[in-house]
Write a protein that holds these residues in place. Structure first.
Motif, mmCIF file in Angstrom:
data_model
loop_
_atom_site.group_PDB
_atom_site.id
_atom_site.type_symbol
_atom_site.label_atom_id
_atom_site.label_comp_id
_atom_site.label_asym_id
_atom_site.label_seq_id
_atom_site.Cartn_x
_atom_site.Cartn_y
_atom_site.Cartn_z
ATOM 1 N N PRO A 275 66.886 34.341 31.612
ATOM 2 C CA PRO A 275 67.419 35.430 30.783
ATOM 3 C C PRO A 275 66.641 35.626 29.482
ATOM 4 C CG PRO A 275 68.875 33.522 30.724
ATOM 5 C CD PRO A 275 67.871 33.254 31.789
ATOM 6 N N MET A 276 66.104 34.533 28.912
ATOM 7 C CA MET A 276 65.300 34.689 27.708
ATOM 8 C C MET A 276 64.074 35.540 27.991
ATOM 9 S SD MET A 276 65.502 30.880 25.961
ATOM 10 C CE MET A 276 64.258 31.217 24.736
ATOM 11 N N GLY A 277 63.437 35.299 29.139
ATOM 12 C CA GLY A 277 62.263 36.088 29.508
ATOM 13 C C GLY A 277 62.622 37.539 29.752
ATOM 14 N N TRP A 278 63.779 37.760 30.377
ATOM 15 C CA TRP A 278 64.220 39.141 30.663
ATOM 16 C C TRP A 278 64.462 39.889 29.364
ATOM 17 C CZ3 TRP A 278 68.444 42.316 29.861
ATOM 18 C CH2 TRP A 278 68.521 43.450 30.693
ATOM 19 N N ILE A 279 65.170 39.262 28.416
ATOM 20 C CA ILE A 279 65.458 39.907 27.137
ATOM 21 C C ILE A 279 64.182 40.083 26.325
ATOM 22 C CG2 ILE A 279 66.671 39.639 24.934
ATOM 23 C CD1 ILE A 279 68.915 38.250 26.484
#
Length: 281
Positions: A275-279
């Motif tokens: 999720p960090m990469g997605w955001i």
């Protein structure tokens, strides 16, 4: 507030592109004492609730705490809302009426085992599991509070009071917070919990906040916080994304055969960085 000089989390020498306004616009709408539920106290330094009003709802292992409003705690509903031994046990209240201690000057191993079985049988929840908390880490609650803030979810006053009380009790003599409750103060724990308490309603001039800012300023500023902390501050909008190491979501598009593909990472790294990469992307 858009300059380093006005940002209490940052040192005066830090580059102006990296952060802005760590104290502005974070506080929820003020709640007057008259509008607070019975037993809830949000007076600075005295934050607390009436522990006898908390109830634990369980659903196949999922646990949620609920604070009983006055109308839900009337005498006519006492049987429905009576506090259970499970709730009293987790809240640190007296459970001797429900599970009398069978302690004596001398005890056999058999008696000790029987007493333990009786007690743990008494604190089993109605759906069959044994409830517990996930106390210890001090970087989990900040994520919850920051997410609630940026998504517009208002935390009830009783929850805020107990969150403030817990984090206040966990503040270290140095003025900060550790990565967990046994840790000395770290920049990671201090910056995240400082921001969390500001969101929950503490003013910048609160002595707890002043002590935390002093620790931050004297130990390198928020620019020394690890990547997870910088990420949360950037999501909140008080730290510039340019101050983070890249977290490219394209990593997940690489061939599975690569030995460093994210799906091979340790589970906690994998579920955090996806999720960090997605955001970030």
């Amino acid at each position: 507030q858009s300059t380093w000089g006005h940002c209490p989390l940052m040192s005066a020498s830090a580059p102006a592109a990296v952060a802005a306004g760590a104290t502005s616009g974070l506080l929820p709408v003020d709640v007057g004492a008259a509008s607070l539920p019975a037993g809830v106290n949000l007076t600075p330094g005295q934050e607390s609730t009436d522990l006898t009003k908390w109830r634990l709802a369980v659903d196949n292992g999922r646990q949620t705490w609920h604070y009983m409003a006055e109308s839900e705690d009337e005498t006519s509903k006492a049987a429905t809302f009576i506090q259970s031994i499970v709730e009293k046990h987790h809240l640190g209240l007296d459970t001797s009426a429900e599970a009398p201690p069978r302690l004596g000057a001398t005890r056999s191993t058999k008696q000790s085992i029987e007493a333990a079985i009786d007690f743990y049988s008494a604190i089993q929840t109605e759906d069959g599991h044994w409830s517990n908390d996930y106390g210890g880490p001090l970087f989990l609650m900040p994520g919850l509070v920051i997410t609630c803030y940026i998504t517009g979810v208002e935390l009830p006053a009783a929850y805020r009071a107990e969150m403030i009380r817990y984090l206040s009790n966990m503040q270290k003599p140095q003025g900060g917070w550790g990565i967990h409750i046994e840790s000395d103060s770290t920049m990671f724990g201090t910056c995240l919990n400082y921001v969390t308490l500001r969101i929950l309603g503490l003013e910048a001039d609160d002595p707890r906040m002043a002590r935390a800012r002093m620790f931050i300023r004297e130990n390198g500023s928020a620019t020394t916080i690890p990547s997870w902390g910088k990420f949360w501050l950037a999501v909140l909008g008080v730290y510039d994304w340019a101050g983070l190491y890249p977290i490219p979501p394209e990593l997940w598009m690489l061939p599975d055969s690569l030995v460093f593909h994210p799906h091979r990472w340790w589970c906690h790294c994998r579920v955090v960085y996806l999720p960090m990469g997605w955001i970030y992307g």
